[in-house]
Scaffold this motif. Structure first.
Motif, PDB file in Angstrom:
ATOM      1  N   VAL A 238      29.883  47.086  40.138  1.00  0.00           N
ATOM      2  CA  VAL A 238      29.145  47.893  40.469  1.00  0.00           C
ATOM      3  C   VAL A 238      28.297  47.033  41.561  1.00  0.00           C
ATOM      4  O   VAL A 238      29.003  47.706  42.727  1.00  0.00           O
ATOM      5  CB  VAL A 238      27.917  49.057  40.182  1.00  0.00           C
ATOM      6  N   GLY A 239      27.414  46.603  41.151  1.00  0.00           N
ATOM      7  CA  GLY A 239      26.970  45.443  41.657  1.00  0.00           C
ATOM      8  C   GLY A 239      27.899  44.832  42.638  1.00  0.00           C
ATOM      9  O   GLY A 239      27.758  45.401  44.752  1.00  0.00           O
ATOM     10  N   VAL A 240      28.882  44.553  42.430  1.00  0.00           N
ATOM     11  CA  VAL A 240      29.963  43.765  43.189  1.00  0.00           C
ATOM     12  C   VAL A 240      30.318  44.223  44.404  1.00  0.00           C
ATOM     13  O   VAL A 240      30.749  44.557  45.903  1.00  0.00           O
ATOM     14  CB  VAL A 240      30.655  42.958  42.834  1.00  0.00           C
ATOM     15  N   ALA A 241      30.972  45.805  44.732  1.00  0.00           N
ATOM     16  CA  ALA A 241      31.717  46.725  44.942  1.00  0.00           C
ATOM     17  C   ALA A 241      30.271  47.491  46.117  1.00  0.00           C
ATOM     18  O   ALA A 241      30.805  47.535  47.456  1.00  0.00           O
ATOM     19  CB  ALA A 241      31.851  47.858  44.333  1.00  0.00           C
ATOM     20  N   ILE A 242      29.497  47.639  45.596  1.00  0.00           N
ATOM     21  CA  ILE A 242      28.329  47.688  46.521  1.00  0.00           C
ATOM     22  C   ILE A 242      28.168  46.877  47.944  1.00  0.00           C
ATOM     23  O   ILE A 242      28.391  47.328  49.505  1.00  0.00           O
ATOM     24  CB  ILE A 242      26.772  48.815  46.178  1.00  0.00           C
ATOM     25  N   PHE A 342      41.657  37.914  50.775  1.00  0.00           N
ATOM     26  CA  PHE A 342      41.020  38.979  50.569  1.00  0.00           C
ATOM     27  C   PHE A 342      41.514  39.730  49.781  1.00  0.00           C
ATOM     28  O   PHE A 342      40.723  40.105  49.196  1.00  0.00           O
ATOM     29  CB  PHE A 342      40.935  39.982  52.043  1.00  0.00           C
ATOM     30  N   ARG A 343      43.243  40.443  49.812  1.00  0.00           N
ATOM     31  CA  ARG A 343      43.425  41.099  48.756  1.00  0.00           C
ATOM     32  C   ARG A 343      43.456  40.125  47.477  1.00  0.00           C
ATOM     33  O   ARG A 343      43.059  41.221  45.998  1.00  0.00           O
ATOM     34  CB  ARG A 343      44.877  41.402  48.813  1.00  0.00           C
ATOM     35  N   LEU A 344      43.726  39.092  46.955  1.00  0.00           N
ATOM     36  CA  LEU A 344      43.504  38.391  45.667  1.00  0.00           C
ATOM     37  C   LEU A 344      41.911  38.362  45.455  1.00  0.00           C
ATOM     38  O   LEU A 344      42.150  38.410  44.134  1.00  0.00           O
ATOM     39  CB  LEU A 344      43.914  37.266  45.984  1.00  0.00           C
ATOM     40  N   MET A 345      41.510  38.209  46.348  1.00  0.00           N
ATOM     41  CA  MET A 345      39.564  38.705  46.197  1.00  0.00           C
ATOM     42  C   MET A 345      39.831  39.649  45.258  1.00  0.00           C
ATOM     43  O   MET A 345      38.559  39.306  44.367  1.00  0.00           O
ATOM     44  CB  MET A 345      38.823  38.508  47.260  1.00  0.00           C
ATOM     45  N   ILE A 346      40.069  41.282  45.524  1.00  0.00           N
ATOM     46  CA  ILE A 346      39.316  42.427  45.303  1.00  0.00           C
ATOM     47  C   ILE A 346      40.442  42.347  44.413  1.00  0.00           C
ATOM     48  O   ILE A 346      40.273  42.780  42.960  1.00  0.00           O
ATOM     49  CB  ILE A 346      39.813  43.472  46.024  1.00  0.00           C
ATOM     50  N   GLY A 347      41.736  42.200  44.158  1.00  0.00           N
ATOM     51  CA  GLY A 347      42.659  42.023  43.252  1.00  0.00           C
ATOM     52  C   GLY A 347      42.261  41.378  41.897  1.00  0.00           C
ATOM     53  O   GLY A 347      42.989  42.291  40.271  1.00  0.00           O
ATOM     54  N   VAL A 350      40.170  43.475  38.727  1.00  0.00           N
ATOM     55  CA  VAL A 350      40.961  44.014  37.299  1.00  0.00           C
ATOM     56  C   VAL A 350      41.269  43.640  36.143  1.00  0.00           C
ATOM     57  O   VAL A 350      41.058  44.164  35.125  1.00  0.00           O
ATOM     58  CB  VAL A 350      42.899  44.154  37.883  1.00  0.00           C
ATOM     59  N   GLY A 351      40.914  42.434  36.153  1.00  0.00           N
ATOM     60  CA  GLY A 351      41.281  41.538  34.710  1.00  0.00           C
ATOM     61  C   GLY A 351      39.870  42.082  34.291  1.00  0.00           C
ATOM     62  O   GLY A 351      39.904  42.314  32.837  1.00  0.00           O
ATOM     63  N   SER A 352      38.808  41.893  35.063  1.00  0.00           N
ATOM     64  CA  SER A 352      37.661  42.467  34.287  1.00  0.00           C
ATOM     65  C   SER A 352      37.317  43.958  34.013  1.00  0.00           C
ATOM     66  O   SER A 352      37.395  43.931  32.737  1.00  0.00           O
ATOM     67  CB  SER A 352      36.646  42.022  35.015  1.00  0.00           C
ATOM     68  N   THR A 384      40.188  35.481  35.535  1.00  0.00           N
ATOM     69  CA  THR A 384      40.614  36.192  37.001  1.00  0.00           C
ATOM     70  C   THR A 384      38.985  36.823  37.746  1.00  0.00           C
ATOM     71  O   THR A 384      39.114  36.152  38.949  1.00  0.00           O
ATOM     72  CB  THR A 384      40.587  37.734  35.828  1.00  0.00           C
ATOM     73  N   PRO A 385      38.009  36.665  37.047  1.00  0.00           N
ATOM     74  CA  PRO A 385      36.936  36.803  37.797  1.00  0.00           C
ATOM     75  C   PRO A 385      36.321  35.399  38.817  1.00  0.00           C
ATOM     76  O   PRO A 385      36.165  35.121  39.593  1.00  0.00           O
ATOM     77  CB  PRO A 385      35.382  37.140  36.814  1.00  0.00           C
ATOM     78  N   PHE A 386      37.025  34.466  37.991  1.00  0.00           N
ATOM     79  CA  PHE A 386      36.851  33.329  38.510  1.00  0.00           C
ATOM     80  C   PHE A 386      37.426  32.739  40.023  1.00  0.00           C
ATOM     81  O   PHE A 386      37.524  32.273  40.897  1.00  0.00           O
ATOM     82  CB  PHE A 386      37.220  32.017  37.465  1.00  0.00           C
ATOM     83  N   LEU A 387      38.669  33.145  40.010  1.00  0.00           N
ATOM     84  CA  LEU A 387      39.689  33.283  40.628  1.00  0.00           C
ATOM     85  C   LEU A 387      39.716  34.384  42.139  1.00  0.00           C
ATOM     86  O   LEU A 387      39.712  34.093  42.411  1.00  0.00           O
ATOM     87  CB  LEU A 387      41.655  33.600  40.053  1.00  0.00           C
ATOM     88  N   GLY A 388      38.792  35.690  41.689  1.00  0.00           N
ATOM     89  CA  GLY A 388      38.873  36.555  42.459  1.00  0.00           C
ATOM     90  C   GLY A 388      37.234  36.002  43.089  1.00  0.00           C
ATOM     91  O   GLY A 388      37.103  35.528  44.310  1.00  0.00           O
ATOM     92  N   ALA A 389      36.164  34.714  42.345  1.00  0.00           N
ATOM     93  CA  ALA A 389      35.584  34.492  43.296  1.00  0.00           C
ATOM     94  C   ALA A 389      35.635  33.117  44.435  1.00  0.00           C
ATOM     95  O   ALA A 389      35.461  32.940  45.317  1.00  0.00           O
ATOM     96  CB  ALA A 389      34.246  33.585  42.867  1.00  0.00           C
ATOM     97  N   ALA A 390      36.710  32.329  43.799  1.00  0.00           N
ATOM     98  CA  ALA A 390      37.383  31.518  45.036  1.00  0.00           C
ATOM     99  C   ALA A 390      37.922  31.602  45.270  1.00  0.00           C
ATOM    100  O   ALA A 390      38.201  31.305  47.225  1.00  0.00           O
ATOM    101  CB  ALA A 390      38.485  30.403  43.936  1.00  0.00           C
TER     102      ALA A 390
END
Length: 486
Positions: A238-242, A342-347, A350-352, A384-390
């Motif tokens: 939720v914090g990441v989205a806001i 940008f899309r891979l960061m958001i996408g 989905v893993g988490s 997946t969150p590692f990749l999203g952050a990268a």
């Protein structure tokens, strides 16, 4: 290739590699502190065993992260010496604060925590890991302060006599509005990474224990650890989205070209749509690009909160920048990298989300499960969150090109710099090739060691018992192995 291209490749490789370890260290250190606090408060040995288990993984990750991060600062004075000459007065201040304050706090108290289990009272020893967690997050704050200044320079003036930018207000640098949105976004993404890490490992072990007939350990140890990780994952998500929404709106104000490139929005539009998929030649010229799948008005809402707001496109922004900063320069960042990162960061979120949803459903009402697919999902979700952050970091840095220091649209005259102006004038291509090759090989070796150590200790699982060796325990033995010594 020219020295500029090679220097950019080298900095990109090292930065992305280093950033793999950063989110886990930032997020896992306070969670290990929470586990130790639960042991201190409840006296339940389960939390001591979990503290030691995840503490080992934290230490491995911390050590590799430090080793890979030091190199970055050397590059500022070597490959990017012209950049350092121009803005080192400002950029170097938060980095110095990070080294002298934050890093010394986390490294000093981490040492006391590692070797103080049988020497420090429980309460004092608990304070050590909390100080480590504070130090890692303070370190992130100062580093992000430096990076946020590159994205939006404040508190500085241009000295025409020296030809350098000079800091006039450190308070403005440390309260940069860009920093105020970037810092919570990075911290929540780090907590999301750590939470998913804990859920993934705990879920994998829970399934393994149930299938092996050790259901009691799955219920007593791994399910509580998974619940803790789930709470953190959901709250951090939720914090990441806001924070991400707030950051996007600020980026549209400060760096409209970055956000237009993230959407591959070639032409200005009212009520600009958000494309799920774009096809065509995503070159800097932005020709022949068409959006196949779109969500109407979403880009305008992300930018302003208004579904019908006008958004300036890449081509009009190029014309505006050319008029203001001069011809002969392409002010459009690499569209393909910016668009897809940008899309891979958001996408990758989905893993988490998938792991959290499955864990919440399967373990409701105190259940534990033996479903093999769930343990497979747990392992797949961990990276997946590692990749999203990268990918988020790649988007942030590539998206501001061709600027090393992005012009502040509301002031700070002449405090900006093109990336091509920041490269050293004396370090030649072969020097960069040599250092880049050496570090890439070295980092590849370190990656193997990191992976082997992390998988080895994760595969060992939580110890069956963990004695309380603190001085507060009168029954503790004075002799014990150094379980955290490598």
């Amino acid at each position: 290739m020219e020295a500029l291209d090679l220097a950019r490749w080298q900095f990109g490789i090292i930065t992305v590699y280093h950033f793999i370890f950063v989110p886990l260290t930032i997020g896992l250190s306070p969670l290990v502190a929470v586990m130790q606090t639960l042991w201190y408060k409840t006296g339940n040995e389960r939390w001591l065993r979990l503290t030691k288990f995840f503490g080992k993984l934290l230490l491995i990750n911390f050590a590799i992260g430090v080793a890979t991060g030091i190199v970055q600062e050397f590059q500022f004075g070597m490959n990017w010496s012209e950049y350092s000459r121009f803005v080192g007065d400002i950029f170097g201040a938060p980095l110095a604060m990070e080294a002298l304050a934050a890093f010394f706090i986390e490294s000093t108290f981490l040492g006391l925590w590692i070797f103080g289990w049988d020497k420090l009272p429980k309460k004092l020893h608990l304070a050590m890991i909390w100080l480590v967690a504070f130090g890692t997050n303070l370190s992130a704050f100062f580093i992000l302060a430096a990076n946020s200044w590159m994205q939006h320079p404040v508190g500085a003036i241009f000295n025409a006599e020296t030809g350098r930018a000079e800091m006039v207000d450190i308070g403005a640098v440390l309260s940069n509005p860009t920093l105020m949105t970037t810092f919570p976004h990075v911290i929540t993404s780090a907590l999301l990474t750590a939470g998913t890490f804990i859920v993934g490992i705990s879920a994998w072990w829970m399934v393994k224990d149930v299938r092996a007939g050790r259901k009691d350990r799955a219920i007593d140890v791994y399910r509580p650890a998974m619940v803790l990780g789930l709470i953190v994952t959901l709250a951090a998500g939720v914090g990441v989205a806001i924070s991400g929404d707030l950051q996007a709106k600020m980026m549209f104000e400060q760096q409209p070209m970055k956000m237009a490139a993230a959407e591959a929005l070639c032409e200005s539009a009212d009520g600009a749509s958000f494309s799920i998929l774009a096809i065509g030649d995503l070159s800097d010229s932005c020709e022949g690009v068409s959006h196949v799948i779109e969500i109407p008005g979403l880009t305008s809402w992300m930018a302003t909160g208004d579904w019908n707001a006008p958004i300036t496109g890449v081509e009009d922004l190029q014309a505006q920048f050319t008029e203001k900063f001069g011809e002969g320069q392409n002010y459009v960042p690499p569209l393909a990298v910016t668009y897809w990162s940008f899309r891979l960061m958001i996408g990758m979120g989905v893993g988490s989300a998938a792991l959290a949803a499955a864990a919440l459903w399967l373990t409701r009402k105190g259940q534990v499960v033996d479903k093999r697919w769930f343990s497979t999902l747990a392992l797949i979700a961990i990276p997946t969150p590692f990749l999203g952050a990268a990918f988020g970091w790649i988007f942030t840095e590539i998206g501001r090109q061709p600027w090393a220091v992005v012009p502040n649209p509301t002031g700070v005259d002449q405090v900006w710099m093109l990336t091509s102006q920041g490269v050293s004038t004396v370090v030649g291509p072969w020097s960069v090739i040599l250092s880049m090759t050496s570090f890439t090989v070295l980092y590849a070796v370190l990656a193997v060691f990191w992976y082997k150590l992390m998988t080895r200790y994760a595969a060992e699982g939580v110890a069956d018992s963990e004695p309380d060796v603190s001085p507060d325990n009168t029954d503790a033995s004075g002799d014990r192995p150094l379980s955290f010594a490598y």
